[in-house]
Design a protein around this motif. Sequence first.
Motif: not given
Ligand SMILES: [Mg+2]
Lengths: 263, 329
Positions: A58, A100, A186-187
């Motif tokens: 991240t 995220q 992010d994810e």
């Molecule tokens: Mg992360």
Amino acid sequence: MQQHAPRPSGPTGDGDNIIETRGLTKEFLGFVAVRDVNLKVKRHTIHALIGPNGAGKTTVFNLLTKFLRPTSGSIHFNGVDVTRTAPADMAGQGMVRSFQISSVFSHLTVLENVRVALQRPLGISFHFWKPRRTLHPLHERADELIEWVGLTPYRDVNAGELSYGRKRALEFATTLALEPEMLLLDEPMAGLGHEDIHRISSLIKRVAANRTVLMVEHNLSVVADLSDTITVLTRGSVLAEGDYAAVSTNPSVREAYIGGVHA
Amino acid sequence: MSFVVSERKAAPNLGSTSLRVLAVVAAGVLLAAAPFFVYPIFLMKALCFALFACAFNLLLGYGGLLSFGHAAYFGAAAYVCGYAAKTLGLTPELSILAGTAASALLGVGFGWLAIRRQGIYFSMITLALAQMVFFFCVQAPFTGGEDGMQAIPRGYLFGIIDLNNTLAMYVFVVAVFLIGFGIIWRTVDSPFGEVLRAIRDNEPRAISLGYKANRYKLLAFVLSAALAGLAGSTKALVFQLASLTDVHWAMSGEVVLMTLIGGMGTIFGPVVGAVIVVAMQNYLAHLGSWVMMIQGATFIACVLLFRAGIVGTIIHYLRARRGGSSGQA
Ligand SMILES: [Mg+2]
Ligand SMILES: Nc1ncnc2c1ncn2[C@@H]1O[C@H](COP(=O)(O)OP(=O)(O)OP(=O)(O)O)[C@@H](O)[C@H]1O
């Protein structure tokens, strides 16, 4: 390091790479979260950034999207040094990220979520005296995008009321409204069930047809399925890079990250 | 549908438009009839505070920014308006404009400083700056100190209409309120309003979509300060008084109270909240300091019973009912 056959390069030299970092490093009060990362993402590929929790994935995203200033090193996007660019200016350059946790505007409807991304190029976003209908010409494009991600029945629902999977789909519609060259995710699969993972996967594939995607993802089967290149990050440094076959058989990767659990 | 269905399909959230129109019509009738039944001075006070609360709500409800120092803009404008009318002898409309402009300017400076910080730090900076304004008003020679600035002339509107006539003054205050309220409503519904709400909901994401969040917050802050100033200026003419009460931190707290009781982030909530608080102060005045207790209790009851405020709760209720009838799983 890169052993791919180079395509004819653009005026900036390395036209093959949309983004390139040199010696990217970020320290937090003496703690080095990202150490000397030289990342190259090839245009029109899906590139995955993987690594254990706290590896610095991240943080790399925050550096690339300018939410954090690097301690040292530089970032080049389309051959332009963007190390000192403001985060809000990255969208104009063609790079849009998701987060995220959540990237929707919960108290805006699905339509408004997409519309707010569409309205920026109109240059009227400070016009507090203009009525809402000024934005209505954007609805055609917004509805197209909403349909594209399969949210048409939810057009007028507040984004906060959507299921997790639909929120992710809405993120895509909003991001694509800006027609970015590059997406950072992010994810994207975090918290999703089986069926939703499948859907978002195929969305990512469709999106990546003429764009570049850099994503952080823990779900290794998704990574295996989607990515052209994988970079493994541990404790802030790049441990290995290559396609899934190469990375998953790399002994140090197996030891440090996969821990021999995954084949 | 392709996705796993896990939530009810809710009603469109813009469906409240017809409801709003209904509310406007009802409010119009009420405003026209009210002076024949209720003290005009009470109505004018309620309208001034309603506008103040609406201005505050623009920043809190739509910008997500909790200012603890809005009395500064309300009170500073009252003094400036009073000074313009009394010492400079300007007409009431020019005096009000002067007060509003002063607050807008104050808002530019203070907003620029405050938006650099988020959350509680933002609130603390607005409070600290407002305290500076308060102490300035205590010391400055032209404010009249503890006595306040008294006997501010209402004057002649456009040099023609005598505002010492109570009905004329009432109509004028209604007009000012409607203009201010209209500006706020339009702002909320504008392209700017949409971006502002997006920033409130998810600032990093709005930035990643290319919006420089601080500029939008600053504009919201300045608009809010200016409109609070419009309310404060008008109040100074209604009561012919500008005093330290107007710039005191308790005034900043009161506007928070009004907004939360009525429902922040709703168009009409602050109006309802302001009317309730002003009515309590007026009609329970004979109970002395018990008013504060009752006010506090009302606030706690409202927050506990209707988290979204009175109007917010009504909207939720109506939306849920409509959603229930049209809901296909
Ligand atoms: Mg992360
Ligand atoms: N703002 C910050 N201040 C101090 N330390 C930070 C900050 N942001 C991240 N870190 C630290 O840097 C390290 C890397 O964090 P990062 O969030 O980049 O990891 P990650 O790879 O994304 O992990 P995850 O898989 O859990 O999301 C962690 O040890 C974290 O505690």
